[in-house]
Design a protein around this motif. Structure first.
Motif, short mmCIF file in Angstrom:
data_model
loop_
_atom_site.label_atom_id
_atom_site.label_comp_id
_atom_site.label_asym_id
_atom_site.label_seq_id
_atom_site.Cartn_x
_atom_site.Cartn_y
_atom_site.Cartn_z
N ARG A 2 -28.26 -10.68 -1.14
CA ARG A 2 -28.32 -11.39 0.13
C ARG A 2 -27.29 -10.83 1.10
O ARG A 2 -26.29 -10.24 0.72
CB ARG A 2 -28.03 -12.87 -0.09
N GLU A 3 -27.50 -11.07 2.40
CA GLU A 3 -26.58 -10.58 3.43
C GLU A 3 -25.18 -11.16 3.26
O GLU A 3 -24.19 -10.48 3.41
CB GLU A 3 -27.14 -10.90 4.82
N ASN A 4 -25.09 -12.44 2.92
CA ASN A 4 -23.78 -13.07 2.71
C ASN A 4 -23.01 -12.41 1.58
O ASN A 4 -21.80 -12.25 1.65
CB ASN A 4 -23.93 -14.57 2.43
N ASP A 5 -23.71 -12.05 0.50
CA ASP A 5 -23.05 -11.38 -0.62
C ASP A 5 -22.48 -10.03 -0.17
O ASP A 5 -21.41 -9.62 -0.59
CB ASP A 5 -24.03 -11.16 -1.78
N GLU A 10 -17.62 -6.68 1.65
CA GLU A 10 -16.98 -5.89 2.70
C GLU A 10 -15.59 -6.43 3.05
O GLU A 10 -14.72 -5.70 3.42
CB GLU A 10 -17.85 -5.87 3.96
N GLU A 11 -15.39 -7.73 2.94
CA GLU A 11 -14.14 -8.35 3.36
C GLU A 11 -13.31 -8.79 2.17
O GLU A 11 -12.94 -9.95 2.04
CB GLU A 11 -14.44 -9.54 4.28
N ILE A 12 -12.96 -7.88 1.30
CA ILE A 12 -12.20 -8.20 0.10
C ILE A 12 -10.75 -8.50 0.45
O ILE A 12 -10.20 -9.51 0.02
CB ILE A 12 -12.31 -7.06 -0.93
N ARG A 22 -3.29 1.11 20.44
CA ARG A 22 -3.93 1.38 19.15
C ARG A 22 -3.86 0.16 18.25
O ARG A 22 -2.89 -0.58 18.27
CB ARG A 22 -3.24 2.54 18.45
N THR A 23 -4.89 -0.01 17.44
CA THR A 23 -4.89 -1.02 16.39
C THR A 23 -5.32 -0.32 15.12
O THR A 23 -6.27 0.47 15.12
CB THR A 23 -5.86 -2.17 16.72
N TYR A 24 -4.60 -0.58 14.04
CA TYR A 24 -4.93 -0.01 12.74
C TYR A 24 -5.44 -1.12 11.83
O TYR A 24 -4.81 -2.17 11.71
CB TYR A 24 -3.70 0.65 12.11
N PHE A 25 -6.59 -0.89 11.21
CA PHE A 25 -7.18 -1.84 10.28
C PHE A 25 -7.13 -1.23 8.89
O PHE A 25 -7.60 -0.11 8.68
CB PHE A 25 -8.65 -2.11 10.65
N PHE A 26 -6.54 -1.96 7.95
CA PHE A 26 -6.48 -1.55 6.56
C PHE A 26 -7.38 -2.50 5.79
O PHE A 26 -7.14 -3.71 5.78
CB PHE A 26 -5.04 -1.64 6.04
N ASP A 27 -8.41 -1.97 5.17
CA ASP A 27 -9.39 -2.82 4.48
C ASP A 27 -9.63 -2.34 3.06
O ASP A 27 -9.80 -1.14 2.82
CB ASP A 27 -10.74 -2.79 5.23
N VAL A 28 -9.67 -3.29 2.13
CA VAL A 28 -10.11 -3.00 0.77
C VAL A 28 -11.60 -3.30 0.74
O VAL A 28 -12.03 -4.39 1.15
CB VAL A 28 -9.36 -3.86 -0.26
N ARG A 29 -12.36 -2.35 0.25
CA ARG A 29 -13.81 -2.50 0.17
C ARG A 29 -14.26 -2.18 -1.25
O ARG A 29 -13.49 -1.69 -2.05
CB ARG A 29 -14.50 -1.56 1.16
N TYR A 37 -11.90 0.66 -2.98
CA TYR A 37 -11.32 1.77 -2.22
C TYR A 37 -10.77 1.18 -0.93
O TYR A 37 -10.97 0.02 -0.62
CB TYR A 37 -12.35 2.87 -1.97
N ILE A 38 -10.04 2.00 -0.18
CA ILE A 38 -9.41 1.55 1.06
C ILE A 38 -9.98 2.32 2.23
O ILE A 38 -10.22 3.53 2.13
CB ILE A 38 -7.88 1.79 1.00
N THR A 39 -10.20 1.62 3.33
CA THR A 39 -10.50 2.30 4.58
C THR A 39 -9.35 2.01 5.55
O THR A 39 -8.82 0.90 5.58
CB THR A 39 -11.83 1.85 5.23
#
Length: 122
Positions: A2-5, A10-12, A22-29, A37-39
């Protein structure tokens, strides 16, 4: 799935660093195999003459097998900069009260250093 899953995956875990334009976004995916992994995304705001604006984004994908080497090199590079230049920001453009001033004396010096030669003089 499902889309919610998908959104939950994506938002771990996320952190944001705002730094001027500038804005820096650090995301665990998560990968499809459910490994992490990290973006790192740099988003930079550009303002047009008409007042409208847009963002340019650049993204780095960093996988677990590269974490150690990446962190080691990042630490080495940041230490090098701080050891050689200190923590003070010395770029004029980063000063809040920066105003670029042009000296007319400089222009005169540059003009006077030019020698006008006529083709007939050669």
């Amino acid at each position: 799935m499902r889309e919610n899953d998908m959104l939950e995956k994506e938002e771990i875990f996320s952190k944001v660093l705002r730094a001027g334009r500038r804005t820096y976004f650090f995301d665990v995916r998560a990968t499809k195999a459910d490994d992490y992994y990290i973006t790192i995304t740099e988003s930079k705001k550009f303002t047009e003459e008409d007042g409208s604006f847009h963002f340019k984004k650049h993204k780095i994908y960093l996988y677990k097998e590269d974490f150690s080497a990446f962190a080691e090199i990042l630490e080495e590079m940041t230490s090098y900069v701080l050891n050689h230049k200190g923590e003070e920001v010395i770029s004029e453009r980063h000063q809040k009260d920066f105003k670029k001033e042009y000296s007319s004396d400089k222009a005169e010096v540059q003009r006077s250093s030019f020698t006008d030669i006529d083709f007939d003089d050669i």
